[in-house]
Design an enzyme around this catalytic site. Structure first.
Site, PDB file in Angstrom:
ATOM      1  N   HIS A  27     -17.248  30.582  18.605  1.00  0.00           N
ATOM      2  CA  HIS A  27     -17.818  30.198  19.903  1.00  0.00           C
ATOM      3  C   HIS A  27     -18.748  31.293  20.428  1.00  0.00           C
ATOM      4  O   HIS A  27     -19.816  31.016  20.957  1.00  0.00           O
ATOM      5  CB  HIS A  27     -16.695  29.963  20.928  1.00  0.00           C
ATOM      6  CG  HIS A  27     -15.789  28.812  20.622  1.00  0.00           C
ATOM      7  ND1 HIS A  27     -14.435  28.948  20.488  1.00  0.00           N
ATOM      8  CD2 HIS A  27     -16.037  27.487  20.448  1.00  0.00           C
ATOM      9  CE1 HIS A  27     -13.883  27.765  20.248  1.00  0.00           C
ATOM     10  NE2 HIS A  27     -14.837  26.861  20.213  1.00  0.00           N
TER      11      HIS A  27
ATOM     12  N   SER B  83      -9.910  26.709  16.686  1.00  0.00           N
ATOM     13  CA  SER B  83      -8.880  27.283  17.559  1.00  0.00           C
ATOM     14  C   SER B  83      -7.479  26.911  17.065  1.00  0.00           C
ATOM     15  O   SER B  83      -6.582  27.757  17.051  1.00  0.00           O
ATOM     16  CB  SER B  83      -9.078  26.796  18.997  1.00  0.00           C
ATOM     17  OG  SER B  83     -10.346  27.197  19.464  1.00  0.00           O
TER      18      SER B  83
HETATM   19  N1  COA Z   1     -16.377  28.247  16.111  1.00  0.00           N
HETATM   20  C1  COA Z   1     -15.079  28.032  15.967  1.00  0.00           C
HETATM   21  N2  COA Z   1     -14.498  26.890  16.303  1.00  0.00           N
HETATM   22  C2  COA Z   1     -15.266  25.945  16.806  1.00  0.00           C
HETATM   23  C3  COA Z   1     -16.637  26.091  16.989  1.00  0.00           C
HETATM   24  C4  COA Z   1     -17.196  27.320  16.613  1.00  0.00           C
HETATM   25  N3  COA Z   1     -18.484  27.572  16.725  1.00  0.00           N
HETATM   26  N4  COA Z   1     -17.129  24.960  17.498  1.00  0.00           N
HETATM   27  C5  COA Z   1     -16.112  24.129  17.643  1.00  0.00           C
HETATM   28  N5  COA Z   1     -14.986  24.717  17.220  1.00  0.00           N
HETATM   29  C6  COA Z   1     -13.658  24.148  17.145  1.00  0.00           C
HETATM   30  C7  COA Z   1     -12.839  24.432  18.355  1.00  0.00           C
HETATM   31  O1  COA Z   1     -12.135  25.629  18.184  1.00  0.00           O
HETATM   32  C8  COA Z   1     -11.951  23.228  18.386  1.00  0.00           C
HETATM   33  O2  COA Z   1     -10.892  23.437  17.517  1.00  0.00           O
HETATM   34  P1  COA Z   1      -9.504  22.697  17.760  1.00  0.00           P
HETATM   35  O3  COA Z   1      -9.776  21.218  17.684  1.00  0.00           O
HETATM   36  O4  COA Z   1      -8.700  23.206  16.649  1.00  0.00           O
HETATM   37  O5  COA Z   1      -9.010  23.105  19.115  1.00  0.00           O
HETATM   38  C9  COA Z   1     -12.822  22.117  17.821  1.00  0.00           C
HETATM   39  O6  COA Z   1     -13.809  22.752  17.083  1.00  0.00           O
HETATM   40  C10 COA Z   1     -13.574  21.326  18.851  1.00  0.00           C
HETATM   41  O7  COA Z   1     -13.324  21.907  20.054  1.00  0.00           O
HETATM   42  P2  COA Z   1     -14.268  22.142  21.261  1.00  0.00           P
HETATM   43  O8  COA Z   1     -15.620  22.621  20.887  1.00  0.00           O
HETATM   44  O9  COA Z   1     -13.526  22.969  22.226  1.00  0.00           O
HETATM   45  O10 COA Z   1     -14.468  20.729  21.736  1.00  0.00           O
HETATM   46  P3  COA Z   1     -13.410  19.709  22.157  1.00  0.00           P
HETATM   47  O11 COA Z   1     -13.605  18.596  21.220  1.00  0.00           O
HETATM   48  O12 COA Z   1     -12.049  20.202  22.332  1.00  0.00           O
HETATM   49  O13 COA Z   1     -13.971  19.468  23.589  1.00  0.00           O
HETATM   50  C11 COA Z   1     -15.012  18.350  25.319  1.00  0.00           C
HETATM   51  C12 COA Z   1     -14.581  18.313  23.905  1.00  0.00           C
HETATM   52  C13 COA Z   1     -14.084  19.171  26.208  1.00  0.00           C
HETATM   53  C14 COA Z   1     -16.393  18.958  25.385  1.00  0.00           C
HETATM   54  C15 COA Z   1     -15.018  16.881  25.717  1.00  0.00           C
HETATM   55  O14 COA Z   1     -13.731  16.344  25.560  1.00  0.00           O
HETATM   56  C16 COA Z   1     -15.469  16.713  27.146  1.00  0.00           C
HETATM   57  O15 COA Z   1     -16.655  16.738  27.408  1.00  0.00           O
HETATM   58  N6  COA Z   1     -14.483  16.576  28.063  1.00  0.00           N
HETATM   59  C17 COA Z   1     -14.732  16.522  29.483  1.00  0.00           C
HETATM   60  C18 COA Z   1     -14.639  15.076  30.001  1.00  0.00           C
HETATM   61  C19 COA Z   1     -15.853  14.316  29.582  1.00  0.00           C
HETATM   62  O16 COA Z   1     -16.971  14.589  29.977  1.00  0.00           O
HETATM   63  N7  COA Z   1     -15.593  13.277  28.784  1.00  0.00           N
HETATM   64  C20 COA Z   1     -16.613  12.396  28.299  1.00  0.00           C
HETATM   65  C21 COA Z   1     -17.173  12.886  27.018  1.00  0.00           C
HETATM   66  S1  COA Z   1     -18.348  11.720  26.379  1.00  0.00           S
END
Ligand code: COA
Length: 174
Positions: free
Chosen positions: A24, A135
């Protein structure tokens, strides 16, 4: 002098960040090479139960960027794209590590576009050394006593050790 508008470009980098990893951090610095300011938006993914509270996740990120005025960190409730629009951000930044990320990111980006067409989605690739980490994987390694010190910021490494020590000692997770 060129003809470009003088206003600054702001982007929002949303995610669960449970916890923030070096992958990240890598994406954040890559984005700052392209845009003037970046807000890390610590959001909720309804299908995840985080290890760290929202406040803890925000604090762990803030501590790492205290020296960088172009980076802000905020907790976000509700729709991320609407939050970004209200702030005047031009785009949401997301990292793509491998082809396997693509389907989900494509779906997320199109859903966000449907919700608000003013905010684009921009995808960046992390450095090769961070491509395989997530993560969840790091939490699994740390929970089982493995060393993740090269893959997370120092304060996150300490916080994870503390968290799992507390859990092992029966202290309820907040
Ligand atoms: N390096 C390491 N890990 C990474 C990474 C990077 N560069 N990029 C992504 N990841 C990993 C994260 O660690 C995470 O791992 P995990 O699943 O083991 O926890 C995974 O990839 C994806 O996580 P993250 O980037 O945190 O995204 P998410 O899918 O958890 O989050 C949100 C998605 C929060 C952005 C989305 O649910 C959201 O927008 N929520 C708010 C409500 C909303 O607007 N909803 C409508 C969406 S259309």
């Amino acid at each position: 002098m060129n003809d470009l508008p003088s206003h600054k470009s702001l982007v929002v980098y949303p995610g669960t960040f449970d916890p923030i990893t070096m992958g990240h951090v890598d994406i954040i610095y890559r984005a700052l090479n392209l845009f003037d300011e970046l807000t890390v938006a610590v959001a909720a993914n309804s299908s995840k139960t985080p290890l760290f509270s929202t406040e803890e996740r925000v604090e762990l990120i803030k501590e790492n960027f205290a020296h960088e005025p172009r980076i802000k960190v905020e907790a976000v409730k509700g729709l991320v794209v609407e939050y970004a629009f209200r702030k005047g951000a031009i785009a949401l930044v997301r990292g793509i590590r491998a082809v396997s990320d693509f389907d989900y990111e494509f779906q997320l980006a199109l859903a966000n576009r449907k919700l608000n067409r003013e905010v684009e989605s921009v995808f960046l690739m992390p450095g090769f050394r961070w491509i395989y980490i997530s993560s969840s994987m790091l939490k699994d390694i740390a929970r089982n006593g493995g060393d993740v010190s090269e893959l997370v910021p120092v304060n996150v490494n300490t916080a994870m050790k503390q968290k799992y020590a507390n859990i092992d000692n029966g202290v309820p997770n907040s």
